[in-house]
Enzyme design. Structure first.
Site, PDB file in Angstrom:
ATOM      1  N   SER A 106       0.833  -1.199   0.000  1.00 38.57           N
ATOM      2  CA  SER A 106       0.000   0.000   0.000  1.00 38.57           C
ATOM      3  C   SER A 106       0.876   1.262   0.000  1.00 38.57           C
ATOM      4  O   SER A 106       1.606   1.493  -0.974  1.00 38.57           O
ATOM      5  CB  SER A 106      -0.959  -0.045   1.187  1.00 38.57           C
ATOM      6  OG  SER A 106      -1.999   0.888   1.045  1.00 38.57           O
ATOM      7  N   LEU A 107       0.844   2.071   1.046  1.00 31.69           N
ATOM      8  CA  LEU A 107       1.779   3.201   1.153  1.00 31.69           C
ATOM      9  C   LEU A 107       3.202   2.739   0.885  1.00 31.69           C
ATOM     10  O   LEU A 107       3.958   3.397   0.152  1.00 31.69           O
ATOM     11  CB  LEU A 107       1.688   3.807   2.556  1.00 31.69           C
ATOM     12  CG  LEU A 107       2.805   4.786   2.961  1.00 31.69           C
ATOM     13  CD1 LEU A 107       2.678   6.086   2.189  1.00 31.69           C
ATOM     14  CD2 LEU A 107       2.784   5.024   4.474  1.00 31.69           C
ATOM     15  N   ASP A 130      -0.450  -4.388  -3.747  1.00 31.33           N
ATOM     16  CA  ASP A 130      -1.776  -3.780  -3.730  1.00 31.33           C
ATOM     17  C   ASP A 130      -1.742  -2.256  -3.704  1.00 31.33           C
ATOM     18  O   ASP A 130      -2.389  -1.616  -2.865  1.00 31.33           O
ATOM     19  CB  ASP A 130      -2.620  -4.314  -2.572  1.00 31.33           C
ATOM     20  CG  ASP A 130      -4.090  -4.499  -2.994  1.00 31.33           C
ATOM     21  OD1 ASP A 130      -4.356  -5.395  -3.806  1.00 31.33           O
ATOM     22  OD2 ASP A 130      -4.946  -3.722  -2.537  1.00 31.33           O
ATOM     23  N   HIS A 259      -7.040  -6.367   0.583  1.00 29.94           N
ATOM     24  CA  HIS A 259      -5.908  -5.446   0.456  1.00 29.94           C
ATOM     25  C   HIS A 259      -4.689  -5.871   1.267  1.00 29.94           C
ATOM     26  O   HIS A 259      -3.561  -5.560   0.897  1.00 29.94           O
ATOM     27  CB  HIS A 259      -6.377  -4.060   0.906  1.00 29.94           C
ATOM     28  CG  HIS A 259      -5.350  -2.993   0.880  1.00 29.94           C
ATOM     29  ND1 HIS A 259      -4.670  -2.624  -0.268  1.00 29.94           N
ATOM     30  CD2 HIS A 259      -4.867  -2.178   1.876  1.00 29.94           C
ATOM     31  CE1 HIS A 259      -3.834  -1.638   0.011  1.00 29.94           C
ATOM     32  NE2 HIS A 259      -3.924  -1.360   1.302  1.00 29.94           N
TER      33      HIS A 259
END
Length: 279
Positions: A106-107, A130, A259
């Site tokens: 993610s980040l 993701d 996620h």
């Protein structure tokens, strides 16, 4: 002349830089080629624990608390993509490591490709879990609300774990306990609150609105991408647009996940990282 950044032990198996503009906490284990692991928004280094277990026999595994999170510094500002990406190299420098693969969720996935784009001589490969440059604004609006709702007081670790099980419905039981153990601190009044900074979360989510798609296309090292087939962050359209940008990369859709892939199928993620390390 600025003093050199050093590394000191801070207990609980963690180390921390000392003397950097923003000091970062991390866990190092194993030996071999280096891999840096970057968590997602509001998380911490411990989400990578099972992945590190799988890799430490063949790699030097460095799991960071990114700025604004965990036991790292939480400056008032400084949460741009460049800030996060440059932190990776600062930690490598502090540890005396020349190059590394970077894997991020993610980040952390966004920061992995930015580190590779900004520091091509230091990053030998990237695994992006993701996230793509094309996550829609409406998704980021929902993320902002969802993350903000997590900044509340809890009476004890049991209440934290119950909250986490409701919020992250597919992560493994051990992942719930790790998030509770490493993501919160006890206040003087006896309640528990997140270690992550709410101001930092607002700023970094706003930073997601810059797509960094040019940097994504510029990465010259091998990249592998993972998407949960039930992801609420990376839509099919966002995935396909990214694939069109980099058709030579490896693209893996992971069944029966959402996620939070590293906390749902850590062995699969470790295998992808190992593949990039080997390439």
């Amino acid at each position: 002349m600025a003093s050199a950044v050093t590394v000191e032990a801070i207990g609980d198996g963690l180390s921390r830089t000392r003397g950097a503009e923003v000091d970062l906490a991390f866990r190092v284990r194993g030996s071999g080629p280096a891999v840096v692991l970057l968590h997602g928004t509001s998380a911490n280094h411990a989400v990578w624990e099972p992945v590190g277990d799988a890799l430490e026999g063949t790699a030097t595994v460095i799991a960071l608390d990114q700025r604004g999170h965990g036991r790292s510094d939480k400056p008032v500002s400084g949460y741009t993509g460049a800030d996060f990406a440059d932190d990776v190299v600062r930690v490598l420098d502090a540890l005396g490591l020349d190059r590394a693969v970077v894997a991020g969720h993610s980040l952390g996935g966004r920061n992995a490709w930015l580190a590779a784009a900004r520091h091509p001589s230091r990053i030998t490969g990237a695994v992006v879990v993701d996230y793509t440059p094309y996550v829609e604004a409406s998704v980021l609006d929902e993320l902002d609300v969802r993350v903000a709702a997590g900044f509340r007081e809890f009476s004890d670790q049991g209440e934290i774990e119950r909250y986490l099980r409701e919020r992250y419905t597919r992560i493994l039981p051990g992942a719930v306990s790790r998030r509770a153990r490493w993501g919160y601190r006890e206040t003087e009044e006896g309640s528990w609150v997140p270690l992550a900074s709410p101001d930092a979360m607002r700023q970094l989510i706003e930073g997601f609105r810059t797509p960094f798609d040019a940097e994504f296309r510029e990465v010259a090292v091998p990249m592998s991408h993972l998407r949960g087939d039930g992801s609420r962050i990376v839509s099919v359209d966002a995935w396909e647009r990214a694939r069109a940008d980099r058709p030579a990369d490896r693209w893996v859709e992971v069944p029966d996940t959402d996620h939070y892939i590293p906390e749902e199928v850590p062995d699969l993620v470790a295998a992808e990282i190992d593949r990039v390390l080997g390439s």
